[in-house]
Design an enzyme around this catalytic site. Structure first.
Site, PDB file in Angstrom:
ATOM      1  N   HIS A 133      -4.127  -2.460   3.576  1.00 48.77           N
ATOM      2  CA  HIS A 133      -4.221  -1.125   4.192  1.00 48.77           C
ATOM      3  C   HIS A 133      -3.030  -0.251   3.820  1.00 48.77           C
ATOM      4  CE1 HIS A 133      -6.242   1.608   6.760  1.00 48.77           C
ATOM      5  NE2 HIS A 133      -6.830   0.708   7.525  1.00 48.77           N
TER       6      HIS A 133
ATOM      7  N   ASP B  57      -7.151   3.163   2.495  1.00 53.36           N
ATOM      8  CA  ASP B  57      -7.692   3.233   3.851  1.00 53.36           C
ATOM      9  C   ASP B  57      -8.992   2.445   3.932  1.00 53.36           C
ATOM     10  OD1 ASP B  57      -5.617   4.832   4.831  1.00 53.36           O
ATOM     11  OD2 ASP B  57      -6.586   6.643   4.063  1.00 53.36           O
TER      12      ASP B  57
END
Length: 447
Positions: free
Chosen positions: A420, A424
């Site tokens: 992450h 995203d």
């Protein structure tokens, strides 16, 4: 004429290696080109060939010891030729080099951290690092290097001198050094009064030494946490510490993929050697999907996120003593049959040994398939510095809704772990969904 046997350098990042096993003993005849010893690094274990013919006159670094690259590990001499036996086992010294690689060894020592009186002590960088690890004050060390510079060996000798004359096992000494324990205050219970690691632990926790009311439990079997197992553990822990990992799952109706595989097997049934697995088809689809979602074919490095032009596809392979991930370079440039051949080649050599450093480094995305273990889904751990790793579960018949009716379909679960920090959730999930669409409708692979 005597010949030095040196620690090879496999890849730009290799700094040292472990002599896992000598295939010849001292005094044995050797032929140039025949396997002489095995080297274990944090990535692979491979055999090294003898550089010359003759007799293995002396082994300097024994099995199980680490040595830096270019260090002299042994000496091959002509039959009857005398060799210098003054160097003790394990006292490997770097072999002489020419060109740019010799420069670091000849570099002038840089200033060490200030000593207790505020003065700077000349020391080699490796010596400063070791002194910090062992808690040695450089001001107390006498340098034997050029112009009195402190070397790594000087630091190690100073650290070892604190334990001179103490009857303790090497592991106990290493543990005591790390814990700052004074061994002179500990009574050994080992053979001939030798201090063991267990003695140190008892001294550090006296309450644990009190007799228990319950009967003594059976002794556990202890498997040492070393070698490849420890390297894998360290790498997995570092992966979790160094990335914000998130895993998403999707269940797919892969009946069409199963039918495609069966059709291709039928078409090639005259070739008794022909094989095609679900993993072959999935690998091909992954390459197609990564080209459409380049952020998932990226690596997070010190200078930023690297988006790669080609897919270097890693395949997780289970071996006897752990796991290894070789990769196929530019996998996206192959068709289904070509990619299948490349994947099977590196996977086969991973199990038998014979991979080179280039084949286990530089990957951009990894597939870990556990379908053969009867597992539906799992949470794979990233292979740094890659952004994503795909977990593949088994294909199993299950009731599912198909065209508005309940039917028996071929179902499979995919799991995608991604960093992450690099991307995203939406782009990662879009990649997984498109990959799923390809496997549910194989015609989409060529669109």
């Amino acid at each position: 004429m005597a010949h030095d046997v040196i620690m090879p350098k496999w890849g730009l990042t290799m700094k040292e290696g472990k002599v896992a096993r000598w295939l010849k003993g001292e005094g044995d005849p050797v032929e140039a080109g025949e396997p002489l010893f095995e080297v274990e690094t944090d990535k692979i274990t491979n055999s090294v060939e003898a550089p010359a013919s003759g007799v293995l006159a002396k082994i300097i670094v024994p099995e199980g010891d680490m040595a830096p690259i270019k260090a002299v590990l042994a000496i091959i001499a002509a039959p009857g030729e005398a060799v210098d036996s003054a160097a003790p086992a394990g006292a490997a010294q770097p072999a002489a080099e020419s060109g740019s690689e010799a420069a670091p060894a000849a570099a002038a020592p840089s200033a060490a951290a200030p000593a207790g009186d505020g003065k700077f002590v000349p020391a080699m960088p490796a010596a400063r690092k070791l002194a910090k690890e062992l808690g040695v004050d450089l001001a107390t060390v006498t340098g034997t290097g050029k112009n009195g510079a402190i070397t790594r060996k000087d630091v190690q000798d100073q650290a070892d001198s604190a334990f001179a004359g103490i009857n303790a096992s090497p592991k106990a000494i290493e543990f005591a050094r790390k814990q700052g324990v004074d061994l002179s205050e500990i009574t050994g219970t080992g053979e001939d009064g030798k201090i063991t690691k267990a003695d140190i632990l008892r001294a550090m926790n006296p309450a644990a030494d009190q007799p228990a009311a319950a009967p003594q439990a059976a002794k556990d079997t202890i498997v040492p946490m070393d070698g490849v197992r420890k390297l894998i553990a360290d790498n997995m822990h570092a992966s979790l510490q160094g990335a914000a990992q998130l895993t998403v799952f999707v269940e797919l109706d892969v009946t069409a993929m199963v039918e495609l595989r069966q059709q291709l097997l039928e078409r090639n049934k005259r070739d008794k050697e022909y094989r095609l697995s679900y993993n072959d088809i999935i690998s091909y689809a992954v390459c197609r999907a990564l080209k459409r979602h380049p952020i998932m074919n990226s690596t997070l490095q010190e200078d930023g996120i690297h988006l790669h032009e080609h897919v270097n596809l890693g395949i997780a392979v289970s071996i006897d003593n752990g796991l290894i991930v070789p990769n196929v370079k530019e996998a996206d440039t192959y068709g289904l049959e070509g990619l299948k051949a490349q994947v099977r080649d590196v996977a086969g050599r991973a199990r038998k040994g014979g991979l080179n450093m280039d084949e286990i480094s530089g990957g951009t995305f990894t597939i870990s398939n556990v379908s053969m273990l009867g597992v539906d889904g799992f949470t794979p751990i990233l292979n740094p510095p890659e952004t994503g790793i795909l977990g593949v579960g088994r294909v199993i018949e299950k009731p599912a809704v198909h065209k508005g009716e309940i039917a028996i379909r071929q179902m499979m679960t995919l799991s995608l772990t991604f960093n992450h920090m690099t991307t995203d959730g939406a782009p990662a999930m879009a990649f997984l969904r498109e990959l799923g669409d390809m496997l549910e409708n194989p015609g989409m692979m060529i669109v």
